[in-house]
Design a protein around this motif. Structure first.
Motif, PDB file in Angstrom:
ATOM      1  N   TRP A 158       0.736  -1.194   0.023  1.00 37.52           N
ATOM      2  CA  TRP A 158       0.047  -0.032   0.098  1.00 37.52           C
ATOM      3  C   TRP A 158       1.016   1.298   0.107  1.00 37.52           C
ATOM      4  CZ3 TRP A 158      -0.264   3.982   3.621  1.00 37.52           C
ATOM      5  CH2 TRP A 158      -1.226   4.989   3.257  1.00 37.52           C
ATOM      6  N   PHE A 159       1.935   1.413   0.751  1.00 36.76           N
ATOM      7  CA  PHE A 159       2.827   2.343   0.831  1.00 36.76           C
ATOM      8  C   PHE A 159       3.220   2.724  -0.288  1.00 36.76           C
ATOM      9  CE2 PHE A 159       6.946   4.336   2.489  1.00 36.76           C
ATOM     10  CZ  PHE A 159       6.417   5.301   3.093  1.00 36.76           C
ATOM     11  N   LEU A 160       3.883   1.721  -0.960  1.00 37.14           N
ATOM     12  CA  LEU A 160       4.501   1.927  -2.369  1.00 37.14           C
ATOM     13  C   LEU A 160       3.712   2.139  -3.684  1.00 37.14           C
ATOM     14  CD1 LEU A 160       7.393  -0.469  -1.927  1.00 37.14           C
ATOM     15  CD2 LEU A 160       7.669   1.732  -1.772  1.00 37.14           C
ATOM     16  N   GLY A 161       2.285   1.330  -3.509  1.00 41.44           N
ATOM     17  CA  GLY A 161       1.305   1.542  -4.699  1.00 41.44           C
ATOM     18  C   GLY A 161       0.425   2.784  -4.371  1.00 41.44           C
ATOM     19  N   SER A 162      -0.337   2.710  -3.650  1.00 41.18           N
ATOM     20  CA  SER A 162      -1.530   3.736  -3.307  1.00 41.18           C
ATOM     21  C   SER A 162      -0.949   4.963  -2.992  1.00 41.18           C
ATOM     22  CB  SER A 162      -2.474   3.006  -2.424  1.00 41.18           C
ATOM     23  OG  SER A 162      -3.247   1.807  -2.850  1.00 41.18           O
ATOM     24  N   LEU A 163      -0.246   5.190  -2.083  1.00 37.46           N
ATOM     25  CA  LEU A 163       0.094   6.432  -1.238  1.00 37.46           C
ATOM     26  C   LEU A 163       1.006   7.286  -2.347  1.00 37.46           C
ATOM     27  CD1 LEU A 163       0.040   7.871   1.105  1.00 37.46           C
ATOM     28  CD2 LEU A 163       2.195   7.199   1.878  1.00 37.46           C
ATOM     29  N   SER A 164       1.661   7.002  -3.257  1.00 33.25           N
ATOM     30  CA  SER A 164       2.248   7.965  -4.110  1.00 33.25           C
ATOM     31  C   SER A 164       1.567   8.689  -4.683  1.00 33.25           C
ATOM     32  CB  SER A 164       3.132   7.098  -5.129  1.00 33.25           C
ATOM     33  OG  SER A 164       4.138   7.939  -5.895  1.00 33.25           O
ATOM     34  N   PRO A 165       0.593   8.402  -5.527  1.00 29.69           N
ATOM     35  CA  PRO A 165      -0.431   9.197  -6.133  1.00 29.69           C
ATOM     36  C   PRO A 165      -1.024  10.301  -5.327  1.00 29.69           C
ATOM     37  CG  PRO A 165      -1.428   7.192  -6.468  1.00 29.69           C
ATOM     38  CD  PRO A 165       0.104   7.009  -5.853  1.00 29.69           C
ATOM     39  N   ILE A 166      -1.271   9.841  -4.000  1.00 36.56           N
ATOM     40  CA  ILE A 166      -2.015  10.646  -3.205  1.00 36.56           C
ATOM     41  C   ILE A 166      -1.241  11.697  -2.674  1.00 36.56           C
ATOM     42  CG2 ILE A 166      -3.042  10.543  -0.851  1.00 36.56           C
ATOM     43  CD1 ILE A 166      -4.157   7.984  -1.193  1.00 36.56           C
ATOM     44  N   LEU A 167      -0.018  11.616  -2.284  1.00 35.69           N
ATOM     45  CA  LEU A 167       0.897  12.481  -2.045  1.00 35.69           C
ATOM     46  C   LEU A 167       1.334  13.545  -3.097  1.00 35.69           C
ATOM     47  CD1 LEU A 167       3.803  10.411  -0.393  1.00 35.69           C
ATOM     48  CD2 LEU A 167       1.906  11.664   0.698  1.00 35.69           C
ATOM     49  N   ARG A 168       1.320  13.064  -4.329  1.00 35.51           N
ATOM     50  CA  ARG A 168       1.264  13.935  -5.546  1.00 35.51           C
ATOM     51  C   ARG A 168       0.337  14.913  -5.638  1.00 35.51           C
ATOM     52  NH1 ARG A 168       2.407  10.344  -8.917  1.00 35.51           N
ATOM     53  NH2 ARG A 168       0.312  10.004  -9.923  1.00 35.51           N
ATOM     54  N   GLU A 169      -1.133  14.439  -5.561  1.00 39.44           N
ATOM     55  CA  GLU A 169      -2.328  15.222  -5.437  1.00 39.44           C
ATOM     56  C   GLU A 169      -2.070  16.414  -4.498  1.00 39.44           C
ATOM     57  OE1 GLU A 169      -7.185  15.112  -6.306  1.00 39.44           O
ATOM     58  OE2 GLU A 169      -5.598  13.301  -6.176  1.00 39.44           O
ATOM     59  N   LEU A 170      -1.647  15.768  -3.132  1.00 41.07           N
ATOM     60  CA  LEU A 170      -1.969  16.629  -1.884  1.00 41.07           C
ATOM     61  C   LEU A 170      -0.697  17.584  -2.072  1.00 41.07           C
ATOM     62  CD1 LEU A 170      -2.545  13.938   0.948  1.00 41.07           C
ATOM     63  CD2 LEU A 170      -3.856  16.207   0.226  1.00 41.07           C
ATOM     64  N   SER A 171       0.444  17.409  -2.565  1.00 43.49           N
ATOM     65  CA  SER A 171       1.551  18.375  -2.942  1.00 43.49           C
ATOM     66  C   SER A 171       0.977  19.458  -3.691  1.00 43.49           C
ATOM     67  CB  SER A 171       2.620  17.738  -3.602  1.00 43.49           C
ATOM     68  OG  SER A 171       3.584  18.646  -3.960  1.00 43.49           O
ATOM     69  N   THR A 172       0.016  19.297  -4.568  1.00 46.54           N
ATOM     70  CA  THR A 172      -0.493  20.360  -5.484  1.00 46.54           C
ATOM     71  C   THR A 172      -1.358  21.212  -4.754  1.00 46.54           C
ATOM     72  OG1 THR A 172      -0.256  18.981  -7.596  1.00 46.54           O
ATOM     73  CG2 THR A 172      -1.835  20.845  -7.435  1.00 46.54           C
ATOM     74  N   LEU A 173      -2.343  20.511  -4.078  1.00 45.81           N
ATOM     75  CA  LEU A 173      -2.858  21.202  -3.067  1.00 45.81           C
ATOM     76  C   LEU A 173      -2.359  22.066  -2.131  1.00 45.81           C
ATOM     77  CD1 LEU A 173      -5.919  18.695  -2.224  1.00 45.81           C
ATOM     78  CD2 LEU A 173      -6.219  20.589  -3.764  1.00 45.81           C
ATOM     79  N   ARG A 174      -1.414  21.395  -1.363  1.00 45.46           N
ATOM     80  CA  ARG A 174      -0.715  22.074  -0.512  1.00 45.46           C
ATOM     81  C   ARG A 174      -0.098  23.412  -0.820  1.00 45.46           C
ATOM     82  NH1 ARG A 174       4.298  20.221   3.600  1.00 45.46           N
ATOM     83  NH2 ARG A 174       4.614  22.214   4.389  1.00 45.46           N
ATOM     84  N   ASN A 175       0.628  23.577  -2.353  1.00 44.73           N
ATOM     85  CA  ASN A 175       1.202  24.468  -2.734  1.00 44.73           C
ATOM     86  C   ASN A 175       0.222  25.749  -3.241  1.00 44.73           C
ATOM     87  OD1 ASN A 175       3.607  23.360  -2.891  1.00 44.73           O
ATOM     88  ND2 ASN A 175       3.486  22.484  -4.780  1.00 44.73           N
ATOM     89  N   LYS A 176      -0.885  25.285  -3.688  1.00 50.21           N
ATOM     90  CA  LYS A 176      -1.779  25.995  -3.872  1.00 50.21           C
ATOM     91  C   LYS A 176      -2.404  26.701  -2.485  1.00 50.21           C
ATOM     92  CE  LYS A 176      -6.879  26.310  -5.859  1.00 50.21           C
ATOM     93  NZ  LYS A 176      -7.947  25.553  -6.187  1.00 50.21           N
TER      94      LYS A 176
END
Length: 213
Positions: A158-176
């Motif tokens: 789960w850590f290597l598969g599901s989490l990576s795209p979640i972190l990417r999307e949240l990175s965009t939200l955090r920057n915004k």
């Protein structure tokens, strides 16, 4: 008396402190977050459970509790910058994920701990914490790191598969949220529920299960 502890969280590194306190000293940070104990206790007892809550460590717990406190107390208030909630939750994710990487890589040769971050080879057990975007890239695109983590971490799939795209999307939200403008209440409410496990299989609860074997 000099006391040392083999702890992968490097609270007093200037880069770490500056990233999570905006340059304030930890005593100032604690003063600004006075009163979080009640929220932390409520989350431990009624949402996460003692074992999962303990796994986050004190800094990640404070960010989760502060984000939830901000949400509950202010989300209905006109003019509230709801993006501040996302910023706090993202800090918690960063702290937890960086701790897992450093814990898993400890004891390996320098070459096995070093990976490409924005064009430079970096030892992940040293220096400042990786950002959400950098963590997403590392978990999704570094075969050597993925191999080590799959061997050394529980629930690594789960850590290597599901989490990576979640972190990417949240990175965009955090920057915004932090730099370009306010997030909508619906957007923040969705991610708060997704992270905390309100009507969803919560991201924080899943992340708490990822531990060293």
């Amino acid at each position: 008396l000099l006391v040392t502890e083999n702890d992968p969280e490097r609270y007093f590194d200037p880069e770490t402190r500056d990233r999570y306190t905006d340059g304030a000293y930890w005593c100032e940070f604690d003063t600004q977050h006075f009163g979080l104990g009640k929220m932390e206790n409520e989350l431990r007892k009624n949402l996460f459970g003692t074992e999962a809550w303990k796994n986050f460590g004190p800094l990640a717990r404070s960010f989760i509790a502060n984000g939830e406190k901000l949400y509950r107390e202010n989300i209905e208030e006109p003019g509230f910058d709801a993006g501040a909630v996302i910023v706090e939750f993202c800090k918690a994710l960063e702290v937890r994920c960086n701790r897992l990487l450093r814990t898993a890589l400890q004891g390996l040769p320098v070459r096995a701990r070093s990976f490409n971050i924005e064009g430079c080879s970096s030892d992940l057990t040293k220096g400042g914490p990786c950002s959400l975007g950098q963590l997403s890239h590392l978990l999704g695109n570094e075969p050597g790191l993925r191999k080590v983590l799959s061997e050394r971490l529980e629930h690594s799939q789960w850590f290597l598969g599901s989490l990576s795209p979640i972190l990417r999307e949240l990175s965009t939200l955090r920057n915004k949220a932090a730099h370009t403008g306010m997030l909508s209440r619906d957007e923040v409410g969705y991610w708060r529920n997704y992270l905390m496990g309100i009507g969803f299989d919560g991201i924080f609860a899943r992340l708490a299960l990822v531990t060293l074997k």
